[in-house]
Each structure stands twice: as C-alpha cells, then as structure tokens.
Design a protein around this motif. Structure first.
Motif, PDB file in Angstrom:
ATOM      1  N   LYS A   1       0.832  -1.206   0.000  1.00 30.16           N
ATOM      2  CA  LYS A   1       0.000   0.000   0.000  1.00 30.16           C
ATOM      3  C   LYS A   1       0.866   1.255   0.000  1.00 30.16           C
ATOM      4  N   ALA A   2       1.997   1.180   0.725  1.00 29.52           N
ATOM      5  CA  ALA A   2       2.895   2.345   0.737  1.00 29.52           C
ATOM      6  C   ALA A   2       3.435   2.608  -0.664  1.00 29.52           C
TER       7      ALA A   2
ATOM      8  N   THR B   1       2.655   5.791  -2.892  1.00 27.49           N
ATOM      9  CA  THR B   1       3.736   6.588  -3.475  1.00 27.49           C
ATOM     10  C   THR B   1       3.552   6.718  -4.981  1.00 27.49           C
ATOM     11  N   PHE B   2       3.166   5.606  -5.598  1.00 25.48           N
ATOM     12  CA  PHE B   2       2.952   5.621  -7.043  1.00 25.48           C
ATOM     13  C   PHE B   2       1.811   6.554  -7.420  1.00 25.48           C
ATOM     14  N   LYS B   3       0.736   6.495  -6.635  1.00 25.36           N
ATOM     15  CA  LYS B   3      -0.400   7.382  -6.913  1.00 25.36           C
ATOM     16  C   LYS B   3      -0.013   8.847  -6.718  1.00 25.36           C
ATOM     17  N   GLN B   4       0.777   9.107  -5.673  1.00 24.18           N
ATOM     18  CA  GLN B   4       1.210  10.479  -5.435  1.00 24.18           C
ATOM     19  C   GLN B   4       2.099  10.974  -6.569  1.00 24.18           C
ATOM     20  N   GLN B   5       2.966  10.051  -7.034  1.00 26.34           N
ATOM     21  CA  GLN B   5       3.812  10.434  -8.161  1.00 26.34           C
ATOM     22  C   GLN B   5       2.978  10.700  -9.412  1.00 26.34           C
ATOM     23  N   GLN B   6       1.988   9.840  -9.615  1.00 31.00           N
ATOM     24  CA  GLN B   6       1.105  10.058 -10.757  1.00 31.00           C
ATOM     25  C   GLN B   6       0.357  11.382 -10.644  1.00 31.00           C
ATOM     26  N   LEU B   7      -0.138  11.650  -9.422  1.00 33.74           N
ATOM     27  CA  LEU B   7      -0.860  12.898  -9.194  1.00 33.74           C
ATOM     28  C   LEU B   7       0.065  14.092  -9.392  1.00 33.74           C
TER      29      LEU B   7
ATOM     30  N   GLN C   1       2.811  14.154 -11.191  1.00 31.09           N
ATOM     31  CA  GLN C   1       3.111  14.280 -12.613  1.00 31.09           C
ATOM     32  C   GLN C   1       1.960  14.923 -13.371  1.00 31.09           C
ATOM     33  N   ARG C   2       0.743  14.533 -13.004  1.00 30.93           N
ATOM     34  CA  ARG C   2      -0.420  15.115 -13.664  1.00 30.93           C
ATOM     35  C   ARG C   2      -0.522  16.607 -13.375  1.00 30.93           C
ATOM     36  N   ARG C   3      -0.297  16.955 -12.100  1.00 35.74           N
ATOM     37  CA  ARG C   3      -0.389  18.374 -11.746  1.00 35.74           C
ATOM     38  C   ARG C   3       0.719  19.184 -12.417  1.00 35.74           C
ATOM     39  N   LEU C   4       1.922  18.582 -12.448  1.00 31.85           N
ATOM     40  CA  LEU C   4       3.017  19.275 -13.126  1.00 31.85           C
ATOM     41  C   LEU C   4       2.707  19.439 -14.614  1.00 31.85           C
ATOM     42  N   LEU C   5       2.187  18.385 -15.227  1.00 33.60           N
ATOM     43  CA  LEU C   5       1.861  18.439 -16.647  1.00 33.60           C
ATOM     44  C   LEU C   5       0.784  19.479 -16.911  1.00 33.60           C
ATOM     45  N   ASP C   6      -0.236  19.492 -16.044  1.00 35.32           N
ATOM     46  CA  ASP C   6      -1.329  20.453 -16.225  1.00 35.32           C
ATOM     47  C   ASP C   6      -0.913  21.872 -15.866  1.00 35.32           C
ATOM     48  N   ALA C   7       0.152  21.984 -15.051  1.00 40.05           N
ATOM     49  CA  ALA C   7       0.626  23.327 -14.692  1.00 40.05           C
ATOM     50  C   ALA C   7       1.422  23.966 -15.824  1.00 40.05           C
ATOM     51  N   ILE C   8       1.899  23.154 -16.761  1.00 43.09           N
ATOM     52  CA  ILE C   8       2.648  23.702 -17.899  1.00 43.09           C
ATOM     53  C   ILE C   8       1.670  24.458 -18.792  1.00 43.09           C
ATOM     54  N   PRO C   9       1.924  25.732 -19.059  1.00 44.18           N
ATOM     55  CA  PRO C   9       0.957  26.536 -19.827  1.00 44.18           C
ATOM     56  C   PRO C   9       0.962  26.235 -21.319  1.00 44.18           C
TER      57      PRO C   9
END
Length: 653
Positions: free
Chosen positions: A118-119, A123-129, A131-139
């Motif tokens: 589960k840890a 961690t994988f989900k947090q990394q995915q999240l 990455q998604r936030r970083l990707l969506d933050a790119i203008p």
C-alpha cells in the motif's frame, strides 16, 4: 495426501494468515499466524471457536453468509485496520467450499498484510498525481499520440486550447482539428484556438522510445509565441516607422531605397517653417495632430511607388523613382497643396513649406538627401519655396560638412580667437571701449567668416561653449587693459540661444568676478529678435543681468521688430544703429530722418546711441552733429588682435 499434522505444519510456515470455518462460523483450521492475531498460543486453541469468541467478534459473519449463499468468492478485498499501536492494511481472499452435492461445507480464507504494498501504491499514486499536476501546470499544450494518431495523454493546456474535454480527446484521433501535415522536428504554425483567435505556436514533435528502444508514439510540445511575435512586430514597427505619423523612419527609408536599383529618381526634402511657434502657441497636442494631418496629406499626394519618411520633427523626405513629370513643376503643386489651411479641432492653421529637390539614382538616396538639404537651405535663404539642387551647391555642402566636423574640436582647442574693434566717443574723439568679435583662422581653409560659423555653432548646439570661450578670453584681456585704462568698456555679443540658459547670469557674473571685472564695464549685446521671443527664461535672464549691474545693448537696432516698450522697462543702456542706416545717411532723406528720431528717442529715455559701420568722414561729421554718442567702423579701425589693439591705443601688448 498430507496428513492433518503435515498440513498444519505446512500452513504454519506460510507468511500470511490462513483460516477455514464451517457454515456455522466454527473454525475448522487456522495457521500459527492467525492464532497470533487472535491472541492464542497455538492454532488448536482456535479450532471449534466462532468469531464471537475472538477479539473482532461477529464483524465478518454477514459477509461470510453472503459468500456461502451466492457461491461467489471474495478476492482482493483491502481494508485498513486499527491496531493498538498503529494502523495497518490487509488484503483478504475468501473462497466457499462445496461437497459433491453442491452444499457449502466450509469457507476458506487467506489474509495478507499489504502495508508495504500500500505504501508503494500510495507513493505511485502520489507520483502520478504530481506528474499530472506538473503536466497540467505547464501553460504550453502537450500531447502524446500513438502512430495511428490516437491521443494517449495530454495536459489541460491542450484541452483548453482545443476547447475539448478529456473524454473527447483521450483515445481519439483529433487530426481534423490540427494542421494536416506536421512533420517531425521543429516548426512554427498559426492555429485557431477554441475561441477562434489566431495563435502563433512553435511546435516540436519527437518520437518517444520504450525500454527496448521501440517507439511508443509521438510527443508534441507546443509553445505559444503569440506575445513574442506581437512584441517583435511592435518593435519592428517602432524601429522602422514613426509612431506619430506612421511614415518610414529615415534609417529604414535609406535602407529600403538601396534595393530600388539605379533607375532615375528625384528626392524632395520638405521643411515646415515656424513649426516651433505653432507648438508654443497651440501646444504640443495640436502641433502633433497638425503633423499627422500633414503626413496624411503627403500620403494622399504621393505616388504608389514612392517612398515617404519623416526625417525630423517637421521635415519629410519623398523619393520618387522614375518621376513622370518635371520635378520642379510637380513639387510646386505639392507645395501649394501642403500650404492649404488645416483644420485641427477648432483651430484653422496654415503652414509654410519649403522644398529642396535633388535628382539622381534611386539607390543613392543618402547622397540625394544631402543635395536636397543644400537646395533647401539655399531656397530658405532666398525665400524660394521650391529649389532644385545646383551642382555648385555641392562644394558648399562639402564645406559645410567639413566645418561641422571641425568646429567642436576648434572650440575645445581654442582655435577660435577674439579680435577687438574700437568704439569711439563722438564728442571727445577718444576711445570708449571695444567690441569683442570672434574669428576662426582654419588651418586648411583659411579665415572663416562669423556669418558662416556662428549659425553653424547654433545649429550644432555649440554656441554656448563658443560663447564661454569668447567671454573668458574677453574678460581676461579687459582685466589686463583696465590696469592701464580702468574705465575701458568691453562689448560682448550673446547668442539668442544663450538666453535660454537659466544659469546665464550666474555664469557671466562668475567669469567677471574671476577676472576682477566690474559688471558696469561689461556691455552685453543682444539682437532685437531676443526681445521678441515670448519665453520666460529670456526675460528673466535679461532682468537678472541688468540687476547684476551689466550694461545691456541692442545690436543692429532698426532691422528687426523690437517693441519700444522693452527699452525703458529693461533699462537698455545702448542702442547700436545698424550699418545699413549709416551707409544711407547722406543719400537717403528718409534714413536721415529715422536716425535723427532714434537718437532723439534714445536720449529722451537716457539711452546712449552707437552707430556701426562708420566708414567716411562725412558720415562721422553728420552723426556727431546729430548727437550720436559713439562711433564704430572701419574709418577708425578694422577688428584687431589683442596685442595690436593694445599697441594702437596705448594699452600695452
């Protein structure tokens, strides 16, 4: 077959919790791990018991009954359990067991602790999240497509640009919304966004390899450079075009003309006269709007193949390749059109335009501009509105350029020198003082006339430095002469431009003080035009100089438009009659009447009269009899170097 003891030994070795209970919930089999969780020392202590007798009670009874009744196993059930020391995660698998008749006889279960899993999962989900936030933050819009054009992933900026939802994009081919051909590598495209606005995009397309080096798809990175391209266009506009009139700037005008080839061309340089007065009278806003109207009129009158630029504040240049009509004739009509009145808001304004014209090759506009400038200067001197360049003017133009280049250094090195012309008292026939005049003995060109270099110094902004040089030389020389003749006066000419310097009075005072000169022995000559300029700094300077004790003389009196009201108000000490009056004294009755009136008016106001240009004994006698106070001219002496002047009048070398 395993014996019961062997089976028990086997499941006791397994690192998970194992149990088996009958339909009534009694435990038939558990392993050692299960016993530890139930608080028992040995698995046999659990056999025969129900959940109600164990720490967790009948928590799972309903769930077990549903599994046995439905016949469907429960697999991969994950639960967060709350322990005494900490919480932990478990994963449960329950399988119903049936006899030959199909009746349930037991429920077999396996429970694993999956905290580490589960840890890792968290961690994988947090990394995915992340990455998604970083990707969506790119203008900038980003998308990943497979080789069939289906979008595998994209960021929010891409969805916003396209105006689509993720469900409409992911897994779909959206080629209909994109340019038909977008090759690999870097390119620039203009696309319409979801709002229908054109956007400049710099696009990079690259292959994305997997671990084996095979292509997963194509990654497309798009950077919005609309602002950059807009700024570049604005900068180019500002660099090449005048912001007020929209016409070409001179630098771009000349650069463009170089590509027109060697075909015949005519260049017109257009100068608007007295524009400064318009600016002072109506204000800069009205003056700017007038310039815009002049530019519009020029654009309307200019042929389509011509180049038009704004050279300076009120100067325009027009290059006409292969003019179809005689330039002088065409320019005269243009000048008439430009001089027609302009309506600027509530003001009806008329301007005077002078045109300098030159002919040559279209790709030689810089030289033509110089020729047109020479023609314009000649036309303004002759008050001729349209003037064609005369080749003889080229020599004058070259001489002017040479003097313009040499004058700054000549002033710095004190190459320009002061000479002195005596001023004689008419009644006593003795020396009253001297007028300081400037001479430029050019090392190569010989003596340069003040009529040539004084206007040039004013135009180049050097008149202040030249005036400082002459004032310094004059005060130093006067101090030496006054050691012999304490009352000797020195008359010094000041340029109208010097009177716009608010520090003029302080500067003159400092120079006089530095050389020990009494202000009353220094006479400052100004032209009538200075008094007519409606500028606060000029009147303040005049008043300050008089209050400081300096004498004020009006030079060339009678040639301008001096208001007589200035004479008593400014306490003018001397009027200097222009040489044109002196020349016509004997032959022109009107002139003699004017001179008598000026002398009488001056004496009524307590003003001394000096006559310039006295060259004959007849002029001298007439002026003396008429009451003129002082005389100056070649009859007495030409302007002399200081040592020669000193020897001539007993003042030493």
């Amino acid at each position: 077959m395993f014996t019961p003891d062997q089976l028990q030994a086997l499941i006791d070795q397994l690192p998970m919790t194992i149990f088996c209970r009958d339909p009534a919930g009694r435990y038939l089999l558990v392993n050692r791990q299960f016993a530890r969780h139930a608080g028992a020392a040995h698995p046999n202590e659990i056999v025969g018991k129900t959940d109600g007798e164990l720490p967790w009670g009948n928590l799972f009874r309903e769930e077990d009954d549903q599994i046995l009744a439905s016949g469907h196993p429960l697999l991969h059930q994950q639960q967060l359990c709350h322990g005494e020391e900490s919480d932990y995660w478990i994963e449960t698998h329950k399988v119903p067991l049936y006899d030959e008749l199909g009746d349930p006889f037991a429920l077999f279960g396996v429970v694993n602790e999956i905290g580490q899993h589960k840890a890792l999962e968290q961690t994988f989900k947090q990394q995915q999240l992340l990455q998604r936030r970083l990707l969506d933050a790119i203008p900038d819009p980003i998308r990943l497509e497979d080789h069939d054009g289906r979008v595998l992933d994209c960021n929010q900026a891409f969805l916003d640009f396209m105006g689509l939802q993720a469900s409409e994009v992911l897994g779909h081919n959206i080629g209909q919304h994109l340019p038909p051909q977008m090759p690999m590598g870097r390119g620039e495209y203009c696309l319409l966004d979801a709002r229908g606005q054109g956007r400049h995009l710099e696009i990079i397309r690259v292959e994305v390899p997997d671990d084996n080096g095979l292509s997963l798809g194509v990654l497309t990175l798009s950077r919005d450079i609309t602002g950059l391209r807009t700024t570049q266009a604005q900068l180019q506009q500002e660099q090449h075009y005048d912001s007020l009139t929209g016409l070409l700037k001179l630098s771009h005008f000349l650069q463009t003309s170089r590509h027109l080839g060697g075909r015949p061309a005519g260049l017109l340089l257009i100068d608007l006269q007295h524009f400064r007065e318009i600016n002072d009278r109506f204000g800069i806003r009205i003056a700017d709007r007038l310039l815009s109207q002049v530019a519009q009129r020029l654009q309307r009158l200019t042929p389509a193949n011509a180049l038009l630029c704004r050279v300076a504040a009120d100067d325009f240049a027009l290059l006409l390749p292969e003019p179809g009509k005689p330039l002088l004739e065409w320019s005269q009509r243009l000048q008439e059109e430009l001089m027609a009145p302009y309506q600027v808001e509530e003001h009806r304004i008329q301007v005077t335009a002078f045109l300098g014209i030159a002919q040559g090759r279209a790709n030689d506009a810089e030289r033509l501009l110089g020729h047109a400038e020479a023609a314009l200067a000649e036309g303004k001197r002759l008050q001729q509105h349209s003037t064609l360049f005369d080749p003889l003017l080229y020599q004058q133009l070259q001489r002017r350029k040479r003097l313009s280049a040499d004058l700054p250094q000549a002033i710095r090195s004190a190459e320009l020198v002061a000479v002195y012309q005596p001023i004689i008292c008419a009644r006593q026939d003795k020396l009253h003082g001297a007028e300081l005049l400037c001479r430029w003995p050019h090392p190569q060109l010989g003596m340069i006339s003040p009529d040539e270099f004084i206007p040039l110094a004013e135009e180049l902004g050097l008149i202040g430095r030249l005036g400082d040089l002459m004032l310094e030389q004059g005060c130093a020389q006067l101090a030496r002469w006054q050691a012999v003749w304490p009352s000797l006066m020195l008359s010094v000419n000041l340029s109208p431009l010097q009177f716009r310097d608010p520090g003029l009075c302080d500067h003159v005072q400092a120079c006089a003080r530095r050389h020990g000169i009494a202000p009353a022995t220094l006479e400052l000559e100004i032209t009538e035009g200075v008094l007519m300029e409606n500028a606060d700094e000029i009147e303040q300077n005049l008043s300050s100089l008089i209050r400081a004790g300096f004498q004020l003389a009006i030079d060339d009196f009678g040639t301008g438009y001096c208001s007589l009201a200035y004479l008593p108000r400014l306490e003018v000490a001397t009027l200097k009659l222009d040489r044109s009056f002196t020349r016509d004294l004997v032959s022109n009755g009107a002139t003699t009447a004017i001179v008598r009136s000026v002398i009488g008016l001056g004496h009524e106001l307590g003003i001394q009269i000096t006559a310039e240009g006295v060259e004959t004994q007849e002029q001298r006698r007439w002026l003396s009899e008429a009451g003129c106070d002082r005389l100056q001219g070649y009859l007495f002496s030409r302007p002399l170097p200081p040592d020669e002047f000193g020897r001539s009048y007993g003042l030493g070398d």
